[in-house]
Design a protein around this motif. Sequence first.
Motif, short mmCIF file in Angstrom:
data_model
loop_
_atom_site.label_atom_id
_atom_site.label_comp_id
_atom_site.label_asym_id
_atom_site.label_seq_id
_atom_site.Cartn_x
_atom_site.Cartn_y
_atom_site.Cartn_z
N PRO A 20 0.83 -1.21 0.00
CA PRO A 20 0.00 0.00 0.00
C PRO A 20 0.87 1.26 0.00
O PRO A 20 1.89 1.32 0.68
CB PRO A 20 -0.79 -0.12 1.30
CG PRO A 20 -0.67 -1.53 1.73
CD PRO A 20 0.65 -2.00 1.23
N SER A 43 -2.70 13.49 -1.45
CA SER A 43 -2.89 12.09 -1.09
C SER A 43 -4.12 11.93 -0.20
O SER A 43 -4.60 12.89 0.42
CB SER A 43 -1.66 11.56 -0.36
OG SER A 43 -1.49 12.22 0.89
N PRO A 44 -4.67 10.69 -0.12
CA PRO A 44 -5.79 10.45 0.81
C PRO A 44 -5.45 10.82 2.24
O PRO A 44 -6.32 11.29 2.98
CB PRO A 44 -6.04 8.95 0.65
CG PRO A 44 -5.57 8.62 -0.73
CD PRO A 44 -4.38 9.50 -0.94
N ASN A 95 -2.86 -2.34 -8.15
CA ASN A 95 -3.66 -1.17 -8.53
C ASN A 95 -5.07 -1.20 -7.96
O ASN A 95 -5.91 -0.41 -8.36
CB ASN A 95 -3.73 -1.03 -10.06
CG ASN A 95 -2.36 -0.86 -10.68
OD1 ASN A 95 -1.51 -0.15 -10.15
ND2 ASN A 95 -2.12 -1.54 -11.79
N SER A 96 -5.31 -2.11 -7.03
CA SER A 96 -6.59 -2.10 -6.33
C SER A 96 -6.47 -1.22 -5.09
O SER A 96 -5.38 -0.76 -4.75
CB SER A 96 -7.01 -3.52 -5.95
OG SER A 96 -6.04 -4.09 -5.08
N GLU A 97 -7.58 -1.00 -4.41
CA GLU A 97 -7.57 -0.17 -3.21
C GLU A 97 -7.88 -1.01 -1.98
O GLU A 97 -8.59 -2.02 -2.06
CB GLU A 97 -8.59 0.96 -3.35
CG GLU A 97 -8.22 1.98 -4.41
CD GLU A 97 -9.17 3.16 -4.45
OE1 GLU A 97 -10.29 3.02 -3.91
OE2 GLU A 97 -8.81 4.21 -5.01
N ASP A 99 -8.54 -0.64 2.47
CA ASP A 99 -8.77 0.23 3.63
C ASP A 99 -7.86 -0.18 4.78
O ASP A 99 -7.76 -1.37 5.12
CB ASP A 99 -10.23 0.14 4.08
CG ASP A 99 -11.20 0.73 3.07
OD1 ASP A 99 -10.75 1.58 2.28
OD2 ASP A 99 -12.38 0.33 3.06
N THR A 133 -7.95 4.92 2.83
CA THR A 133 -8.12 4.13 1.62
C THR A 133 -6.96 4.44 0.67
O THR A 133 -6.82 5.57 0.20
CB THR A 133 -9.45 4.44 0.94
OG1 THR A 133 -10.53 4.19 1.86
CG2 THR A 133 -9.65 3.58 -0.30
N VAL A 134 -6.12 3.42 0.43
CA VAL A 134 -4.91 3.63 -0.36
C VAL A 134 -4.84 2.59 -1.47
O VAL A 134 -5.51 1.56 -1.45
CB VAL A 134 -3.65 3.55 0.52
CG1 VAL A 134 -3.64 4.67 1.53
CG2 VAL A 134 -3.57 2.20 1.22
N LYS A 135 -3.98 2.87 -2.44
CA LYS A 135 -3.81 1.98 -3.60
C LYS A 135 -2.64 1.04 -3.36
O LYS A 135 -1.61 1.42 -2.80
CB LYS A 135 -3.58 2.82 -4.85
CG LYS A 135 -3.42 1.99 -6.13
CD LYS A 135 -3.21 2.88 -7.35
CE LYS A 135 -4.49 3.64 -7.65
NZ LYS A 135 -4.36 4.41 -8.93
N SER A 150 0.34 -1.05 -5.00
CA SER A 150 1.16 -0.94 -6.21
C SER A 150 2.50 -1.61 -5.99
O SER A 150 2.98 -1.72 -4.85
CB SER A 150 1.36 0.54 -6.58
OG SER A 150 2.25 0.66 -7.67
#
Length: 514
Positions: free
Chosen positions: A381, A420-421, A463-465, A467, A486-488, A490
Amino acid sequence: MPQAATQEGEASGSGPTLALRRGRSSTVSATPTTTTRSMALVRARRKPPGSQSPQEPPVRSPTSKRKRGAAANQKSKERTRTRDEEEEEEEEDGVSSAGSSPIRAPQIPDALYEDLDMLKAIQDIHDAYDEKLGRQMELPTLYLHTCKPPTCLSTNPKLLRVRESTTKTVLAAAPSPSVIGLSSSVGRHSLTRCSGFWVDWDEENKKGTVLTTAHLIRTKSPSSNDWLGKDEYAPKAKVFVHFRDATTEKATMLYYEKHYNLAMFEVRVDEPVQLLSFNDDVKSAEEVFELGRDESSFLTIGHGMVQYLNPNLLERHHYLYVHGTDEHPKYDNGGPVIDFDGKIVGMLYMYVSLLHACMSIHCGLRKRGTENKQILRMSRPHLGLKFSAMKLLDPPLIEQILVKCSIDSGLIVQEVSEGSPAEKLGFRVGDVIECLNGKHVSTTVELENMLLSKYVEGSSGLNSEVDIEVWVFHMRRSLWRSKTLTVKISDDAEVIVRGASYEDCIIGIVSGTA
């Protein structure tokens, strides 16, 4: 020797180049010269003792001829011929080994230097002597200790008490060798040379797997700030593994990871390679060695102590710091860091726990086969935050935070990525994060281990998210809050961009730093 020099001088001409070498002497010696006299001596030594000239027929006893029959006479001839041949071979072996005889320095009388016709011959004698000395210095027992500087095992007084045992430990890690050298190039342009070590060997396919740094295939590094993600790589670069016996083998890249600066390569190896074990529990102040190989595959050794430090704002969270070694080693970047038991505790700026994550990827590659090599990734993440560990601060600072905020452990936010979130949820520089998903985190290495242990997975996670529940202390409000971030996920290098306000831009323009 003067006579031989005279003959050669008369045949070769003269020259004025030896005036400064008059009277030269040395404890080591000259190589034999190829003069008429020396060649005659060599030919004389080749003849077996008591043998006759080739033109003279062998002398045989008439009495023996009468007493022997035809068959006995033939056998005698065969025995005589065999004995003569053996003696001749022994003599030839003795002559052929003359090159390994002691080297003697040419002793030439000063009077010969006054004869200009002799100078060329004398020069040839000295040149032959120098040439033989040069060949002698190429012997491993003589060359290496004169051209290579001594390592810490020979010069560091702190290692005196354990020098013998640590030498055995280091050499135990070097055979096969466990530590190897690598080089890379793109076209005709050489990129770099570094070190690596074996992490697997496929007996069925006779292939070994090397773990090293991604710097091996890096083409550009325009910034010293790792968090900007500006480094460029050449995945199709030619990579060669350099073995200890000076042979090379082309390697095939399996995987490289930008964030953690790791790369794995596969290379043909007919014999089993030596795999070192790992130590997951390296302690602060534990003495370790950094191993590598230089451009001649010569073993390089650095000695120091593991120290727990907070990374600066330019460094990633996972760095392993070793006090006392070269901060910018030339060759052991990518080589293993081992403890006194010969176990790997990491590599340069990399804790062993992260290497395990890389190894889990390799195991997945082996199970899935070569046709799906690009499926697995070291995905994690991207929080958009930089941290430092409170427990690694100076004790007076820890005390002040404890007195004012009743907090003595956690991660202090050092920087928040613009847009950023985390920034949108109100995370600010100076806030303290104590738990992620209910687990206490006290160092940045623990944070990376936690992120990797859960999110090293297949391509479905890329590349999904996701929590992540974060327990954070907002320093400006002196309040604890639970935030869902909530982060991506990668597998790329995480980029953290520091935002700039309008006022910052104006100040930069005025000061000339914009």
